[in-house]
Design an enzyme around this catalytic site. Structure first.
Site, PDB file in Angstrom:
ATOM      1  N   ARG A  81      19.710  34.090  36.647  1.00 10.01           N
ATOM      2  CA  ARG A  81      20.381  34.210  35.331  1.00 10.01           C
ATOM      3  C   ARG A  81      20.790  35.639  34.975  1.00 10.01           C
ATOM      4  O   ARG A  81      20.993  35.981  33.817  1.00 10.01           O
ATOM      5  CB  ARG A  81      19.514  33.627  34.219  1.00 10.01           C
ATOM      6  CG  ARG A  81      19.254  32.170  34.406  1.00 10.01           C
ATOM      7  CD  ARG A  81      18.698  31.513  33.169  1.00 10.01           C
ATOM      8  NE  ARG A  81      18.357  30.137  33.491  1.00 10.01           N
ATOM      9  CZ  ARG A  81      17.213  29.777  34.063  1.00 10.01           C
ATOM     10  NH1 ARG A  81      16.291  30.676  34.333  1.00 10.01           N
ATOM     11  NH2 ARG A  81      16.997  28.509  34.339  1.00 10.01           N
TER      12      ARG A  81
ATOM     13  N   LYS B 152      35.108  41.184  34.371  1.00 10.56           N
ATOM     14  CA  LYS B 152      35.527  39.857  34.851  1.00 10.56           C
ATOM     15  C   LYS B 152      35.078  39.706  36.300  1.00 10.56           C
ATOM     16  O   LYS B 152      35.378  40.559  37.143  1.00 10.56           O
ATOM     17  CB  LYS B 152      37.045  39.695  34.773  1.00 10.56           C
ATOM     18  CG  LYS B 152      37.562  39.423  33.378  1.00 10.56           C
ATOM     19  CD  LYS B 152      39.040  39.082  33.434  1.00 10.56           C
ATOM     20  CE  LYS B 152      39.632  38.913  32.056  1.00 10.56           C
ATOM     21  NZ  LYS B 152      41.091  38.710  32.102  1.00 10.56           N
TER      22      LYS B 152
ATOM     23  N   GLU C 215      49.438  48.421  39.462  1.00 10.84           N
ATOM     24  CA  GLU C 215      48.579  48.244  38.277  1.00 10.84           C
ATOM     25  C   GLU C 215      48.527  49.534  37.453  1.00 10.84           C
ATOM     26  O   GLU C 215      48.427  49.489  36.230  1.00 10.84           O
ATOM     27  CB  GLU C 215      47.170  47.808  38.687  1.00 10.84           C
ATOM     28  CG  GLU C 215      47.099  46.480  39.452  1.00 10.84           C
ATOM     29  CD  GLU C 215      47.270  45.230  38.589  1.00 10.84           C
ATOM     30  OE1 GLU C 215      47.333  45.345  37.349  1.00 10.84           O
ATOM     31  OE2 GLU C 215      47.360  44.122  39.168  1.00 10.84           O
TER      32      GLU C 215
ATOM     33  N   LYS D  42      42.146  50.768  29.993  1.00  7.78           N
ATOM     34  CA  LYS D  42      41.430  49.503  30.141  1.00  7.78           C
ATOM     35  C   LYS D  42      40.126  49.534  29.344  1.00  7.78           C
ATOM     36  O   LYS D  42      39.771  48.550  28.685  1.00  7.78           O
ATOM     37  CB  LYS D  42      41.179  49.184  31.625  1.00  7.78           C
ATOM     38  CG  LYS D  42      40.485  47.841  31.768  1.00  7.78           C
ATOM     39  CD  LYS D  42      40.787  47.105  33.019  1.00  7.78           C
ATOM     40  CE  LYS D  42      40.136  45.711  32.946  1.00  7.78           C
ATOM     41  NZ  LYS D  42      40.270  44.942  34.154  1.00  7.78           N
TER      42      LYS D  42
ATOM     43  N   GLU E  83      38.644  38.623  25.885  1.00 11.81           N
ATOM     44  CA  GLU E  83      40.073  38.270  25.894  1.00 11.81           C
ATOM     45  C   GLU E  83      40.444  37.227  24.843  1.00 11.81           C
ATOM     46  O   GLU E  83      41.000  36.175  25.131  1.00 11.81           O
ATOM     47  CB  GLU E  83      40.517  37.811  27.290  1.00 11.81           C
ATOM     48  CG  GLU E  83      42.030  37.889  27.447  1.00 11.81           C
ATOM     49  CD  GLU E  83      42.506  37.752  28.898  1.00 11.81           C
ATOM     50  OE1 GLU E  83      41.944  38.387  29.783  1.00 11.81           O
ATOM     51  OE2 GLU E  83      43.475  36.992  29.079  1.00 11.81           O
TER      52      GLU E  83
ATOM     53  N   ARG F   5      43.344  41.976  25.048  1.00  8.20           N
ATOM     54  CA  ARG F   5      43.072  42.118  26.489  1.00  8.20           C
ATOM     55  C   ARG F   5      44.137  41.402  27.320  1.00  8.20           C
ATOM     56  O   ARG F   5      44.406  41.776  28.457  1.00  8.20           O
ATOM     57  CB  ARG F   5      41.664  41.602  26.831  1.00  8.20           C
ATOM     58  CG  ARG F   5      41.302  41.858  28.274  1.00  8.20           C
ATOM     59  CD  ARG F   5      39.833  41.777  28.562  1.00  8.20           C
ATOM     60  NE  ARG F   5      39.600  42.010  29.975  1.00  8.20           N
ATOM     61  CZ  ARG F   5      38.432  42.142  30.548  1.00  8.20           C
ATOM     62  NH1 ARG F   5      37.338  42.070  29.822  1.00  8.20           N
ATOM     63  NH2 ARG F   5      38.328  42.349  31.848  1.00  8.20           N
TER      64      ARG F   5
ATOM     65  N   ASN G 187      47.789  41.626  31.329  1.00  6.22           N
ATOM     66  CA  ASN G 187      48.445  40.701  32.256  1.00  6.22           C
ATOM     67  C   ASN G 187      49.953  40.893  32.306  1.00  6.22           C
ATOM     68  O   ASN G 187      50.675  40.000  32.765  1.00  6.22           O
ATOM     69  CB  ASN G 187      48.122  39.256  31.874  1.00  6.22           C
ATOM     70  CG  ASN G 187      46.668  38.952  32.134  1.00  6.22           C
ATOM     71  OD1 ASN G 187      46.145  39.283  33.188  1.00  6.22           O
ATOM     72  ND2 ASN G 187      46.002  38.355  31.162  1.00  6.22           N
TER      73      ASN G 187
ATOM     74  N   HIS H 184      51.990  39.513  35.180  1.00  5.34           N
ATOM     75  CA  HIS H 184      51.124  38.656  35.999  1.00  5.34           C
ATOM     76  C   HIS H 184      51.555  37.193  36.014  1.00  5.34           C
ATOM     77  O   HIS H 184      51.366  36.508  37.014  1.00  5.34           O
ATOM     78  CB  HIS H 184      49.670  38.773  35.536  1.00  5.34           C
ATOM     79  CG  HIS H 184      49.019  40.062  35.961  1.00  5.34           C
ATOM     80  ND1 HIS H 184      49.556  41.300  35.677  1.00  5.34           N
ATOM     81  CD2 HIS H 184      47.885  40.311  36.670  1.00  5.34           C
ATOM     82  CE1 HIS H 184      48.768  42.245  36.181  1.00  5.34           C
ATOM     83  NE2 HIS H 184      47.755  41.668  36.794  1.00  5.34           N
TER      84      HIS H 184
ATOM     85  N   HIS I 186      52.069  35.705  39.482  1.00  3.86           N
ATOM     86  CA  HIS I 186      51.234  34.615  40.025  1.00  3.86           C
ATOM     87  C   HIS I 186      52.092  33.518  40.641  1.00  3.86           C
ATOM     88  O   HIS I 186      51.704  32.893  41.627  1.00  3.86           O
ATOM     89  CB  HIS I 186      50.348  34.010  38.930  1.00  3.86           C
ATOM     90  CG  HIS I 186      49.118  34.823  38.668  1.00  3.86           C
ATOM     91  ND1 HIS I 186      48.437  34.781  37.481  1.00  3.86           N
ATOM     92  CD2 HIS I 186      48.451  35.698  39.456  1.00  3.86           C
ATOM     93  CE1 HIS I 186      47.407  35.608  37.553  1.00  3.86           C
ATOM     94  NE2 HIS I 186      47.396  36.173  38.726  1.00  3.86           N
TER      95      HIS I 186
ATOM     96  N   HIS J 261      48.691  41.087  45.603  1.00  2.00           N
ATOM     97  CA  HIS J 261      48.756  40.845  44.159  1.00  2.00           C
ATOM     98  C   HIS J 261      49.613  41.913  43.446  1.00  2.00           C
ATOM     99  O   HIS J 261      50.505  41.594  42.671  1.00  2.00           O
ATOM    100  CB  HIS J 261      47.310  40.841  43.633  1.00  2.00           C
ATOM    101  CG  HIS J 261      47.181  40.756  42.163  1.00  2.00           C
ATOM    102  ND1 HIS J 261      47.457  39.600  41.471  1.00  2.00           N
ATOM    103  CD2 HIS J 261      46.810  41.685  41.236  1.00  2.00           C
ATOM    104  CE1 HIS J 261      47.254  39.831  40.185  1.00  2.00           C
ATOM    105  NE2 HIS J 261      46.867  41.072  40.016  1.00  2.00           N
TER     106      HIS J 261
END
Ligand code: NAD
Ligand code: GLY
Length: 361
Positions: free
Chosen positions: A119, A141, A183, A225, A235, A239, A243, A246, A250, A263
């Site tokens: 945990r 993330k 990025e 960031k 988010e 946040r 993206n 993105h 994607h 990416h």
């Protein structure tokens, strides 16, 4: 060496940025407990594992390693389980630290293991790609891919510290460096026109791997960031601005199959589409769009994508995590250096922006 902090109250943590960082002085205080599991891959291990492993052993830690195969295709539950196997076989307890040594794939997997083993145990990020230094190692993330979707299973897990050493970028293939620069350019476009001007002045040095300039670019990117994550860790709002490009990107990655394009490469073309649509709306000028295109090109990034049927492109975009109640939301640019999230755009114009960047013929 410069230090930035992600201000998350009692979970506040430092990002150390520089060249030839001192592991003993800077990083060791963040390695909690006696047991340390370094998670890395077959490419990074021969380059940097011994350096860190020895430094932790010197201060009396018990150091074990889990070396995964290299590649996005291993970012799944089967290979995540190898980390749990290693932790359990070596009798790791709750008071241990999992160290991610590698790019974003390793960071995401090790972080998710640290979030879920017993945990939650301590976690430290040592990002070794430019992309992971400016993006994936910061903000918590973590996760893995599912056969039905990328990054669909995961958790928020903030590290104790991030240790970004520019000297480790020397071994990075140039294409990976450029993907990271995509990025970096993203942060300038979404929030800082002065950074954009700085990038225009120094992009050639960055492409050449100038460590001092890279450290400056990483610092400025992480500062953006860190601020956004501190305001909106989970988010719920701003946040999502991270993206930029993105949703379009994607679609390119999904159509071509992950691994074909990096990416950051797909995001580069995606950012151009976002800029183009922002121009059609009247927020950016043609000159602004050319400025974005020129910078991406100088960063050795693609600015066109192989033809993809529009229907298919749109269907990939419809799977985006930012779709809310069936409505697609995009990150667009009010001006260079000012991004917004909006569902208020004309679909025809969006389609045009997508088509404008197809390779013709
Ligand atoms: P990656 O981890 O696959 O690394 C790219 C390649 O470089 C790999 O082959 C790797 O072994 C190699 N490599 C790493 N460091 C090296 C070094 N110093 N020298 C030589 N080779 C080196 O890719 P990436 O671009 O770092 O990360 C992409 C991943 O990050 C994706 O899975 C993406 O989903 C994830 N990501 C996560 C977040 C987040 O917020 N968690 C954000 C962006 C991307
Ligand atoms: N890479 C996007 C984020 O961390 O939110």
């Amino acid at each position: 060496m410069q230090t930035l902090y992600v201000e998350l109250g009692d979970r506040r943590y430092p990002i150390f940025i520089g060249s030839q960082l001192n592991v003993t002085e800077q990083l060791v205080p963040y390695i909690k407990g006696k047991q340390v599991m370094i998670v890395t891959n077959t490419t990074v291990a021969p380059l940097y594992l011994e350096h860190y492993s020895n430094a932790f052993k010197r201060i009396g830690k018990t150091v074990k390693q889990c070396i995964l195969p290299d590649g996005e295709k291993y970012k799944n539950i089967e290979y995540l389980n190898l980390i749990f196997d290693a932790l359990l076989q070596e009798n790791f307890n709750r008071d241990c630290t999992v160290v991610a040594l590698g790019g974003g794939v390793i960071g995401d997997m090790a972080g998710f293991a640290a979030a879920s083993f017993q945990r939650g145990v301590y976690f430290v990020q040592i990002p070794t790609t430019l992309l992971s230094q400016v993006d994936s190692s910061v903000g918590g993330k973590t996760g893995i891919n599912h056969s039905l979707g990328k990054n669909m299973i995961g958790a928020f897990k903030q590290p104790q510290a991030v240790f970004a050493d520019m000297s480790q970028l020397k071994s990075l293939p140039p294409r990976e460096l450029s993907a990271g620069l995509s990025e970096v350019i993203k942060y300038a476009l979404l929030g800082d026109v002065d950074f954009l001007i700085w990038l225009e002045a120094h992009i050639d040095d960055l492409v050449q791997g100038d460590e001092q300039k890279l450290a400056e670019a990483v610092y400025r990117s992480c500062a953006h960031k860190a601020k956004i994550v501190a305001n909106d860790e989970k988010e719920k709002g701003e946040r999502a601005l991270l993206n930029l490009g993105h949703t379009f990107g994607h679609a390119i990655e999904s159509y071509l199959g992950y691994g074909e394009w990096l990416h950051g490469e797909a995001v580069a073309v995606g950012m151009l589409m976002a800029a183009d649509l922002s121009c059609q709306i009247g927020w950016l000028s043609q000159q602004d769009v050319i400025r974005v295109e020129t910078l991406l090109k100088r960063a050795k990034l693609p600015i066109r994508y192989p033809s993809i049927p529009l229907e298919q492109f749109l269907s990939y975009m419809a799977h985006d995590k930012k779709v809310l109640e069936g409505q697609l939301r995009l990150i667009l640019l009010k001006s260079l250096g000012q991004a917004v999230i909006t569902a208020d755009f004309d679909t025809e114009k969006m389609n045009q922006a997508i088509l404008n960047y197809q390779i013709q013929g």
